[in-house]
Design an enzyme around this catalytic site. Structure first.
Site, PDB file in Angstrom:
ATOM      1  N   MET A  24       0.971  -1.274   0.096  1.00  0.00           N
ATOM      2  CA  MET A  24      -0.076   0.041   0.088  1.00  0.00           C
ATOM      3  C   MET A  24       0.809   1.299   0.017  1.00  0.00           C
ATOM      4  SD  MET A  24      -3.033  -1.136   2.725  1.00  0.00           S
ATOM      5  CE  MET A  24      -1.856  -1.602   3.796  1.00  0.00           C
ATOM      6  N   ALA A  25       0.619   2.146  -0.946  1.00  0.00           N
ATOM      7  CA  ALA A  25       1.674   3.247  -1.073  1.00  0.00           C
ATOM      8  C   ALA A  25       1.030   3.904   0.063  1.00  0.00           C
ATOM      9  CB  ALA A  25       1.262   4.070  -2.556  1.00  0.00           C
ATOM     10  N   CYS A 107      -2.992  -1.678  -8.824  1.00  0.00           N
ATOM     11  CA  CYS A 107      -3.363  -0.157  -8.505  1.00  0.00           C
ATOM     12  C   CYS A 107      -4.299   0.764  -9.183  1.00  0.00           C
ATOM     13  CB  CYS A 107      -1.961   0.434  -8.402  1.00  0.00           C
ATOM     14  SG  CYS A 107      -2.416   2.286  -7.544  1.00  0.00           S
ATOM     15  N   HIS A 176      -7.040  -8.999  -6.207  1.00  0.00           N
ATOM     16  CA  HIS A 176      -8.222  -8.352  -5.400  1.00  0.00           C
ATOM     17  C   HIS A 176      -9.429  -8.248  -6.124  1.00  0.00           C
ATOM     18  CE1 HIS A 176      -9.245  -4.353  -2.997  1.00  0.00           C
ATOM     19  NE2 HIS A 176     -10.260  -4.435  -3.725  1.00  0.00           N
ATOM     20  N   ASN A 207      -7.346 -11.107  -1.884  1.00  0.00           N
ATOM     21  CA  ASN A 207      -7.447  -9.733  -1.420  1.00  0.00           C
ATOM     22  C   ASN A 207      -8.634  -9.182  -1.528  1.00  0.00           C
ATOM     23  OD1 ASN A 207      -5.971  -6.649  -2.364  1.00  0.00           O
ATOM     24  ND2 ASN A 207      -5.902  -7.533  -0.569  1.00  0.00           N
ATOM     25  N   GLY A 208      -8.931  -8.205  -0.651  1.00  0.00           N
ATOM     26  CA  GLY A 208     -10.179  -7.480  -0.644  1.00  0.00           C
ATOM     27  C   GLY A 208     -11.118  -7.671   0.468  1.00  0.00           C
ATOM     28  N   ASP A 209     -11.232  -6.603   1.371  1.00  0.00           N
ATOM     29  CA  ASP A 209     -12.363  -6.654   2.646  1.00  0.00           C
ATOM     30  C   ASP A 209     -11.989  -7.800   3.709  1.00  0.00           C
ATOM     31  OD1 ASP A 209     -13.381  -4.534   1.121  1.00  0.00           O
ATOM     32  OD2 ASP A 209     -15.323  -5.718   0.526  1.00  0.00           O
ATOM     33  N   GLY A 231      -4.931  -5.789   3.194  1.00  0.00           N
ATOM     34  CA  GLY A 231      -4.436  -4.481   3.062  1.00  0.00           C
ATOM     35  C   GLY A 231      -5.302  -3.337   4.209  1.00  0.00           C
ATOM     36  N   ARG A 232      -6.156  -2.851   3.752  1.00  0.00           N
ATOM     37  CA  ARG A 232      -6.798  -1.805   4.715  1.00  0.00           C
ATOM     38  C   ARG A 232      -7.359  -2.153   6.264  1.00  0.00           C
ATOM     39  NH1 ARG A 232     -11.588   0.178   1.478  1.00  0.00           N
ATOM     40  NH2 ARG A 232     -11.236  -2.209   0.697  1.00  0.00           N
TER      41      ARG A 232
END
EC number: 1.3.1.-
Length: 347
Positions: A24-25, A107, A176, A207-209, A231-232
């Protein structure tokens, strides 16, 4: 039930578990990677680095490429739209110690897609194949790929790209569960990931949620993926890696971190940011991380979170930030600034 399959392997690197930190940038810098690894991430991926070596002299690029003191395998993600330039970037990063090269085709940011990089590449499958073959041929270390399900709802070509990746010699694929035009809106879908996993023979990371141990277990079971990529869900909650790993191994939830541990991890993270970026930039960068930590603390309402963020964001010195954290989580335990200065951390 615990997953009895062999743990995923990327080239010669066998991962210790099924939980990976997503690149993650602006987030997965060296301090955050080291923290997540310490708290259970089996693999961490750094912020994407431009494939143009002429830009590597900037402070931002130098910091993104700084992996000193990190345990292996060191994974560097490169981004760009020119096959020859990406191949050269892969060679140079491998020469500097990268043990895995990851290619960014996921991205969704406009400034990346406008340069025909990131998920914009998914619109040109011939170019995708050219890039993958060039990068794999350029280095002796494993090459991995991160993609989305496609460019838009009418171009859900993730499976075709996955097959191109396997054919080119890509050794692991992260997917993702959104197409590019969704960015991060709506809910991730896992049907495409399941379809990809059932049709390729390389490790697939979903990936994702993924924001809880229960969600990770569901996604692994639903998709058949070899690992989850978080990630988040890790922003402000680096404990998620050990929680997911424990749940996958034992089927039981770990207790949440104590207030003392939350304070110690935050203090250690802030201290690492100050050391890595310098006092001025470290203090500024610490502010967004504190905001994420507050947002992940479900005891606090939104109003209280805003109030605390506002109070923290006006602090100008590391010592003030340390004492703020200690007063917030462990009032009356003494000044955190003196303990941080003496090198006391959560390690």
């Amino acid at each position: 039930m615990p997953d009895s399959r062999p743990l995923p392997q990327i080239g010669r690197h066998r991962l210790p578990n099924r939980v990976v930190l997503a690149p993650m940038a602006g987030v997965t810098d060296r301090p955050f990677r080291q923290l997540c690894r310490r708290l259970g991430a089996g693999l961490v991926v750094g912020e994407m680095v431009t494939s143009d070596p002429s830009l590597w002299h900037t402070r931002k690029s130098r910091q993104r490429m700084d992996h000193r003191g990190e345990p292996g395998p060191r994974t560097v993600q490169i981004a760009g739209g020119d096959a020859a330039m990406l191949a050269e970037a892969a060679r140079l990063n491998a020469a500097q110690g990268a043990e895995i090269i990851d290619i960014n085709m996921g991205c969704p940011a406009k400034k990346v897609c406008n340069k025909a990089a990131g998920s914009a590449l998914l619109r040109d499958e011939a170019l995708v194949a050219e890039i993958l073959e060039a990068v794999v041929a350029a280095v002796d270390v494993p090459v991995t790929l991160k993609i989305r399900t496609g460019w838009c709802a009418d171009s859900n070509n993730g499976l075709r790209v996955a097959r191109l990746a396997e054919s080119a010699g890509i050794q692991a694929l992260a997917v993702h569960g959104r197409h590019r035009q969704q960015r991060y809106s709506g809910q991730a879908e896992y049907n495409t990931i399941a379809d990809i996993k059932s049709r390729v023979n390389i490790p697939v990371f979903a990936n994702g949620d993924i924001d809880s141990p229960e969600k990770a277990a569901f996604v692994l079971d639903y998709t058949g993926a070899d690992a989850v990529m978080v990630g988040r869900g890790a922003q402000g909650n680096p404990w998620i890696f050990r929680e997911i790993d424990h749940y996958l191994r034992h089927g039981q939830a770990l207790p949440p971190p104590t207030e003392r541990e939350r304070a110690d991890v935050l203090l250690d993270h802030l201290s690492a940011l100050h050391a890595f970026y310098g006092e001025t930039m470290g203090v500024r960068i610490a502010r967004k991380h504190l905001g994420w930590y507050l947002a992940s603390d479900h005891r606090l309402g939104e109003g209280r979170q805003r109030e605390l963020r506002a109070a923290f964001n006006v602090l100008q010195h590391p010592a003030e930030q340390y004492d703020f954290i200690d007063d917030l989580f462990c009032p009356g335990s003494g000044p955190a600034s003196s303990r941080a200065a003496n090198g006391i951390s959560a390690a």
